[in-house]
Design a protein around this motif. Structure first.
Motif, PDB file in Angstrom:
ATOM      1  N   MET A 136       0.757  -1.282   0.150  1.00  7.25           N
ATOM      2  CA  MET A 136       0.061  -0.247  -0.157  1.00  7.25           C
ATOM      3  C   MET A 136       0.986   1.193   0.001  1.00  7.25           C
ATOM      4  O   MET A 136       1.850   1.196   0.392  1.00  7.25           O
ATOM      5  CB  MET A 136      -1.033  -0.057   1.263  1.00  7.25           C
ATOM      6  CG  MET A 136      -1.873  -1.128   1.269  1.00  7.25           C
ATOM      7  SD  MET A 136      -3.016  -1.122  -0.103  1.00  7.25           S
ATOM      8  CE  MET A 136      -3.939   0.381  -0.115  1.00  7.25           C
ATOM      9  N   LYS A 137       0.468   2.274  -0.582  1.00 11.92           N
ATOM     10  CA  LYS A 137       0.948   3.618  -0.418  1.00 11.92           C
ATOM     11  C   LYS A 137       0.869   4.369   0.872  1.00 11.92           C
ATOM     12  O   LYS A 137      -0.263   3.696   1.725  1.00 11.92           O
ATOM     13  CB  LYS A 137       0.325   4.391  -1.601  1.00 11.92           C
ATOM     14  CG  LYS A 137       0.513   4.170  -3.018  1.00 11.92           C
ATOM     15  CD  LYS A 137      -0.232   4.839  -3.734  1.00 11.92           C
ATOM     16  CE  LYS A 137       0.396   6.569  -3.975  1.00 11.92           C
ATOM     17  NZ  LYS A 137      -0.363   7.422  -5.034  1.00 11.92           N
ATOM     18  N   TYR A 138       1.728   5.366   1.396  1.00 14.81           N
ATOM     19  CA  TYR A 138       1.470   6.003   2.385  1.00 14.81           C
ATOM     20  C   TYR A 138       0.198   6.267   2.838  1.00 14.81           C
ATOM     21  O   TYR A 138      -0.564   6.795   1.916  1.00 14.81           O
ATOM     22  CB  TYR A 138       2.646   7.335   2.648  1.00 14.81           C
ATOM     23  CG  TYR A 138       2.658   7.813   3.758  1.00 14.81           C
ATOM     24  CD1 TYR A 138       3.207   7.024   4.882  1.00 14.81           C
ATOM     25  CD2 TYR A 138       2.179   8.972   3.870  1.00 14.81           C
ATOM     26  CE1 TYR A 138       3.125   7.720   6.172  1.00 14.81           C
ATOM     27  CE2 TYR A 138       2.282   9.599   5.129  1.00 14.81           C
ATOM     28  CZ  TYR A 138       2.909   9.122   6.460  1.00 14.81           C
ATOM     29  OH  TYR A 138       2.800   9.648   7.488  1.00 14.81           O
ATOM     30  N   ARG A 139      -0.340   5.886   3.817  1.00 10.92           N
ATOM     31  CA  ARG A 139      -1.777   6.253   4.095  1.00 10.92           C
ATOM     32  C   ARG A 139      -2.783   5.501   3.379  1.00 10.92           C
ATOM     33  O   ARG A 139      -3.952   6.288   3.296  1.00 10.92           O
ATOM     34  CB  ARG A 139      -1.767   7.664   4.349  1.00 10.92           C
ATOM     35  CG  ARG A 139      -1.185   8.349   5.776  1.00 10.92           C
ATOM     36  CD  ARG A 139      -1.826   9.522   6.163  1.00 10.92           C
ATOM     37  NE  ARG A 139      -1.061   9.817   7.540  1.00 10.92           N
ATOM     38  CZ  ARG A 139      -1.489  10.743   8.414  1.00 10.92           C
ATOM     39  NH1 ARG A 139      -2.371  11.732   7.941  1.00 10.92           N
ATOM     40  NH2 ARG A 139      -0.979  11.286   9.414  1.00 10.92           N
ATOM     41  N   GLY A 140      -2.406   4.525   2.699  1.00 13.07           N
ATOM     42  CA  GLY A 140      -3.367   3.796   1.925  1.00 13.07           C
ATOM     43  C   GLY A 140      -4.173   3.220   2.744  1.00 13.07           C
ATOM     44  O   GLY A 140      -4.002   2.977   4.161  1.00 13.07           O
ATOM     45  N   VAL A 141      -5.722   2.516   2.346  1.00 16.28           N
ATOM     46  CA  VAL A 141      -6.746   2.069   2.985  1.00 16.28           C
ATOM     47  C   VAL A 141      -7.051   0.668   2.503  1.00 16.28           C
ATOM     48  O   VAL A 141      -6.996   0.614   1.110  1.00 16.28           O
ATOM     49  CB  VAL A 141      -7.786   2.873   3.385  1.00 16.28           C
ATOM     50  CG1 VAL A 141      -8.751   2.448   3.713  1.00 16.28           C
ATOM     51  CG2 VAL A 141      -7.406   4.446   3.743  1.00 16.28           C
ATOM     52  N   VAL A 142      -7.142  -0.383   3.335  1.00 14.11           N
ATOM     53  CA  VAL A 142      -7.865  -1.570   2.859  1.00 14.11           C
ATOM     54  C   VAL A 142      -8.847  -1.867   3.706  1.00 14.11           C
ATOM     55  O   VAL A 142      -8.843  -2.166   4.815  1.00 14.11           O
ATOM     56  CB  VAL A 142      -6.417  -2.558   3.042  1.00 14.11           C
ATOM     57  CG1 VAL A 142      -7.071  -3.979   2.585  1.00 14.11           C
ATOM     58  CG2 VAL A 142      -5.173  -2.281   2.521  1.00 14.11           C
ATOM     59  N   ALA A 143      -9.965  -2.382   2.694  1.00 13.48           N
ATOM     60  CA  ALA A 143     -11.267  -2.752   3.327  1.00 13.48           C
ATOM     61  C   ALA A 143     -11.203  -4.317   3.111  1.00 13.48           C
ATOM     62  O   ALA A 143     -11.246  -4.699   1.989  1.00 13.48           O
ATOM     63  CB  ALA A 143     -12.190  -1.896   2.417  1.00 13.48           C
ATOM     64  N   ALA A 144     -11.002  -4.949   4.136  1.00 14.58           N
ATOM     65  CA  ALA A 144     -11.173  -6.412   4.203  1.00 14.58           C
ATOM     66  C   ALA A 144     -12.389  -6.931   4.435  1.00 14.58           C
ATOM     67  O   ALA A 144     -12.951  -6.819   5.595  1.00 14.58           O
ATOM     68  CB  ALA A 144     -10.012  -6.974   5.150  1.00 14.58           C
ATOM     69  N   CYS A 145     -13.152  -7.569   3.797  1.00 14.37           N
ATOM     70  CA  CYS A 145     -14.224  -8.451   3.829  1.00 14.37           C
ATOM     71  C   CYS A 145     -14.571  -9.755   3.700  1.00 14.37           C
ATOM     72  O   CYS A 145     -15.912 -10.242   3.623  1.00 14.37           O
ATOM     73  CB  CYS A 145     -15.457  -7.638   2.892  1.00 14.37           C
ATOM     74  SG  CYS A 145     -15.034  -7.887   1.118  1.00 14.37           S
ATOM     75  N   GLY A 146     -13.599 -10.487   3.390  1.00 17.69           N
ATOM     76  CA  GLY A 146     -13.447 -12.045   2.881  1.00 17.69           C
ATOM     77  C   GLY A 146     -12.525 -12.700   3.479  1.00 17.69           C
ATOM     78  O   GLY A 146     -11.400 -12.315   3.830  1.00 17.69           O
ATOM     79  N   LEU A 147     -12.682 -13.934   3.289  1.00 13.50           N
ATOM     80  CA  LEU A 147     -11.639 -14.882   3.785  1.00 13.50           C
ATOM     81  C   LEU A 147     -11.505 -16.264   2.796  1.00 13.50           C
ATOM     82  O   LEU A 147     -11.037 -17.457   3.063  1.00 13.50           O
ATOM     83  CB  LEU A 147     -11.803 -15.490   5.230  1.00 13.50           C
ATOM     84  CG  LEU A 147     -13.386 -16.006   5.477  1.00 13.50           C
ATOM     85  CD1 LEU A 147     -13.801 -17.436   4.865  1.00 13.50           C
ATOM     86  CD2 LEU A 147     -13.336 -16.094   7.013  1.00 13.50           C
TER      87      LEU A 147
END
Length: 328
Positions: free
Chosen positions: A233-244
């Motif tokens: 991820m880039k600096y201050r990037g955001v990951v939305a995790a919703c699965g497995l």
């Protein structure tokens, strides 16, 4: 009497059958809905095949979402004839779900169907698409804009991924799609993806920190894929995790979070508060081009759900699977 897919379990194991049930067998609830359309999601397929501990009460009618018309209501919030949608709340896990011609549920689990959507369109979106929109809203809430840089979507040819790609592209984001099925490249570019990357780029052990690439990400995989996404991820990037789909483990380090200020935000669609789920559905009616739904939707009959569940678990199904149950 009404038709339903029924999962039963005893000492000899689990059985799934298409059954004729009496309305008196429906579980407790204050609203009875004639189901117009349901879906087959990954979680439903786990329940039906018995390959995941989804069902916690037997017998169970699977189906974590449905759209239909209220037949009877003991709650002032709804009346006969209202068109409604249900996603989550443990339906199909601890309370009978939508893979049936009738459902009886609690009024607080229902929301009105968006006027812009038909029941079939709502289920082409379904829990997968509603989850995808929750992910998009989370990226927005944390400041990711189309000018921030590329946004990555893993499992892009699946239900959540397909809607995430389509919505993000319509909103002007530069979407990079990750898939283990290279034959779906044309499908994904048709949804709006600018680039396609192979899943193998993310499935092997990686470095604690990789080259900065993504301003945002929507991840349905978990496991090593999620770890590698966070690391790049880039600096201050955001990951939305919703699965497995790739596993429940998370073989990562704290490096992306404390050295790059990366945010990992979890997305739960099951118990999401009503106000937020209503907003997600409002946004879906506004920000998802209905013309893309046909390309990402497979229609199957209730009697075909058991067979298709095996294919879904094997990753051999593109996009969304809907199960029309009436002509409402």
């Amino acid at each position: 009497m009404f038709k339903a897919l029924l999962i039963e379990k005893d000492d000899s194991g689990q059985r799934v059958s298409l059954s004729e049930l009496d309305e008196s067998q429906l579980p407790d609830g204050d609203v009875t809905v004639r189901v117009a359309c349901s879906t087959l999601n990954y979680k439903d397929a786990l329940a039906i095949t018995g390959k995941g501990p989804v069902v916690r009460r037997f017998p169970m009618v699977p189906g974590i979402d449905f759209a239909g018309v209220v037949e009877h209501s003991d709650n002032a919030a709804f009346r006969a004839g209202d068109k409604v949608v249900l996603n989550g709340w443990g339906v199909g896990e601890v309370h009978w779900g939508g893979l049936a011609e009738l459902a009886r549920v609690k009024a607080e689990w229902l929301i009105p169907l968006e006027p812009a959507l038909t029941p079939a369109q709502a289920m082409s979106i379904g829990t997968a698409g509603y989850t995808a929109m929750l992910c998009v809203m989370a990226l927005e809430r944390h400041g990711v804009t189309p000018d921030s840089g590329e946004v990555l979507v893993t499992g892009a040819a699946g239900g959540v991924g397909s809607v995430a790609v389509a919505v993000l592209a319509k909103l002007g984001y530069h979407v990079v799609a990750v898939t283990g099925r290279p034959e779906e490249a044309d499908y994904l570019t048709g949804l709006g993806a600018k680039r396609i990357l192979p899943r193998s780029d993310f499935s092997e052990p990686g470095k604690p920190l990789g080259r900065e690439q993504w301003a945002g990400a929507v991840d349905v995989a978990g496991g090593r894929v999620l770890a590698n996404v966070c690391a790049s991820m880039k600096y201050r990037g955001v990951v939305a995790a919703c699965g497995l789909a790739g596993g429940m483990d998370f073989p990562a380090t704290v490096a992306p979070f404390i050295l790059r200020g990366v945010t990992l935000t979890g997305i739960d669609s099951v118990m999401c508060p009503p106000a937020e789920r209503r907003e997600a559905w409002r946004r879906l009616g506004q920000d998802l081009d209905p013309s893309v739904l046909d390309a990402m939707t497979n229609r199957i009959a209730l009697e075909d759900v058991i067979d298709v569940s095996e294919r879904l678990i094997a990753g051999a199904v593109r996009g969304r699977v809907i199960v029309p149950l009436s002509d409402l």
